[in-house]
Motif scaffolding. Structure first.
Motif, PDB file in Angstrom:
ATOM      1  N   CYS A 124       0.844  -1.190   0.000  1.00 17.17           N
ATOM      2  CA  CYS A 124       0.000   0.000   0.000  1.00 17.17           C
ATOM      3  C   CYS A 124       0.886   1.249   0.000  1.00 17.17           C
ATOM      4  O   CYS A 124       1.790   1.375   0.832  1.00 17.17           O
ATOM      5  CB  CYS A 124      -0.891  -0.021   1.232  1.00 17.17           C
ATOM      6  SG  CYS A 124      -1.932   1.444   1.410  1.00 17.17           S
ATOM      7  N   ARG A 142      -0.121   4.336   0.627  1.00 17.57           N
ATOM      8  CA  ARG A 142      -0.493   5.290   1.674  1.00 17.57           C
ATOM      9  C   ARG A 142       0.232   5.009   2.993  1.00 17.57           C
ATOM     10  O   ARG A 142       0.717   5.910   3.656  1.00 17.57           O
ATOM     11  CB  ARG A 142      -1.995   5.276   1.890  1.00 17.57           C
ATOM     12  CG  ARG A 142      -2.452   6.329   2.876  1.00 17.57           C
ATOM     13  CD  ARG A 142      -3.945   6.439   2.878  1.00 17.57           C
ATOM     14  NE  ARG A 142      -4.394   7.556   3.672  1.00 17.57           N
ATOM     15  CZ  ARG A 142      -5.654   7.904   3.801  1.00 17.57           C
ATOM     16  NH1 ARG A 142      -6.588   7.238   3.156  1.00 17.57           N
ATOM     17  NH2 ARG A 142      -5.995   8.913   4.554  1.00 17.57           N
ATOM     18  N   CYS A 143       0.306   3.751   3.376  1.00 14.10           N
ATOM     19  CA  CYS A 143       0.930   3.403   4.658  1.00 14.10           C
ATOM     20  C   CYS A 143       2.314   2.793   4.474  1.00 14.10           C
ATOM     21  O   CYS A 143       2.957   2.427   5.447  1.00 14.10           O
ATOM     22  CB  CYS A 143       0.043   2.460   5.444  1.00 14.10           C
ATOM     23  SG  CYS A 143      -0.116   0.809   4.726  1.00 14.10           S
ATOM     24  N   LYS A 179       2.937  -0.659   6.134  1.00 14.45           N
ATOM     25  CA  LYS A 179       2.841  -0.835   7.592  1.00 14.45           C
ATOM     26  C   LYS A 179       1.455  -1.267   8.051  1.00 14.45           C
ATOM     27  O   LYS A 179       1.312  -1.889   9.092  1.00 14.45           O
ATOM     28  CB  LYS A 179       3.214   0.465   8.316  1.00 14.45           C
ATOM     29  CG  LYS A 179       4.661   0.868   8.147  1.00 14.45           C
ATOM     30  CD  LYS A 179       5.015   2.064   9.004  1.00 14.45           C
ATOM     31  CE  LYS A 179       4.114   3.238   8.678  1.00 14.45           C
ATOM     32  NZ  LYS A 179       4.443   4.463   9.382  1.00 14.45           N
ATOM     33  N   THR A 237      -0.795   0.797   9.048  1.00 15.92           N
ATOM     34  CA  THR A 237      -1.325   1.857   9.898  1.00 15.92           C
ATOM     35  C   THR A 237      -0.860   3.208   9.383  1.00 15.92           C
ATOM     36  O   THR A 237       0.170   3.321   8.719  1.00 15.92           O
ATOM     37  CB  THR A 237      -0.874   1.721  11.368  1.00 15.92           C
ATOM     38  OG1 THR A 237       0.552   1.773  11.428  1.00 15.92           O
ATOM     39  CG2 THR A 237      -1.384   0.436  11.997  1.00 15.92           C
ATOM     40  N   ILE A 238      -1.647   4.239   9.720  1.00 22.77           N
ATOM     41  CA  ILE A 238      -1.272   5.621   9.427  1.00 22.77           C
ATOM     42  C   ILE A 238      -1.456   6.435  10.703  1.00 22.77           C
ATOM     43  O   ILE A 238      -2.157   6.013  11.626  1.00 22.77           O
ATOM     44  CB  ILE A 238      -2.121   6.223   8.286  1.00 22.77           C
ATOM     45  CG1 ILE A 238      -3.614   6.226   8.648  1.00 22.77           C
ATOM     46  CG2 ILE A 238      -1.871   5.494   6.971  1.00 22.77           C
ATOM     47  CD1 ILE A 238      -4.480   7.046   7.707  1.00 22.77           C
ATOM     48  N   ASP A 239      -0.812   7.596  10.766  1.00 24.91           N
ATOM     49  CA  ASP A 239      -1.021   8.481  11.912  1.00 24.91           C
ATOM     50  C   ASP A 239      -2.497   8.842  12.010  1.00 24.91           C
ATOM     51  O   ASP A 239      -3.153   9.107  10.997  1.00 24.91           O
ATOM     52  CB  ASP A 239      -0.210   9.768  11.775  1.00 24.91           C
ATOM     53  CG  ASP A 239       1.264   9.571  12.081  1.00 24.91           C
ATOM     54  OD1 ASP A 239       1.645   8.511  12.613  1.00 24.91           O
ATOM     55  OD2 ASP A 239       2.051  10.492  11.788  1.00 24.91           O
ATOM     56  N   VAL A 259      -2.108   5.820  16.102  1.00 25.24           N
ATOM     57  CA  VAL A 259      -2.252   5.303  14.737  1.00 25.24           C
ATOM     58  C   VAL A 259      -3.612   4.620  14.581  1.00 25.24           C
ATOM     59  O   VAL A 259      -4.209   4.177  15.557  1.00 25.24           O
ATOM     60  CB  VAL A 259      -1.132   4.295  14.364  1.00 25.24           C
ATOM     61  CG1 VAL A 259       0.219   4.973  14.315  1.00 25.24           C
ATOM     62  CG2 VAL A 259      -1.109   3.106  15.299  1.00 25.24           C
ATOM     63  N   CYS A 300      -4.914   1.659   8.226  1.00 27.28           N
ATOM     64  CA  CYS A 300      -4.917   2.385   6.962  1.00 27.28           C
ATOM     65  C   CYS A 300      -6.230   2.113   6.227  1.00 27.28           C
ATOM     66  O   CYS A 300      -6.583   0.953   6.001  1.00 27.28           O
ATOM     67  CB  CYS A 300      -3.732   1.951   6.108  1.00 27.28           C
ATOM     68  SG  CYS A 300      -3.695   2.730   4.480  1.00 27.28           S
ATOM     69  N   GLY A 359      -1.597  -3.693   4.763  1.00 27.51           N
ATOM     70  CA  GLY A 359      -0.311  -3.265   4.224  1.00 27.51           C
ATOM     71  C   GLY A 359      -0.156  -3.569   2.747  1.00 27.51           C
ATOM     72  O   GLY A 359       0.836  -3.204   2.129  1.00 27.51           O
TER      73      GLY A 359
END
Length: 69
Positions: free
Chosen positions: A4, A6-7, A10, A12-14, A52, A55, A62
């Protein structure tokens, strides 16, 4: 499957609500003049204090499905 974008894989995103801090900024400190001690900030209700969230583009995996049927 590709990772992904965007993340960055990971999963996760902030948290957008607290900007990754895990706590809300409002009311971060109660006036030390009145109480003499700082008050801790309340945990963010969106990420539950983790900072977090999963995402939304990959649902936390991920990876994204490159088959857009």
């Amino acid at each position: 499957m590709p990772i992904c974008a965007r993340c960055n894989g990971k999963g996760t995103i902030d948290c957008p609500q607290c900007e990754g801090r895990g706590v809300m900024e409002d009311g971060q400190l109660e006036s030390p003049i009145l109480t003499g001690v700082p008050r801790s900030s309340p945990k963010c209700s969106e990420c539950k204090g983790r900072g977090v969230i999963a995402c939304p583009d990959c649902d936390g995996s991920g990876e994204v499905d490159d088959n857009d049927d």
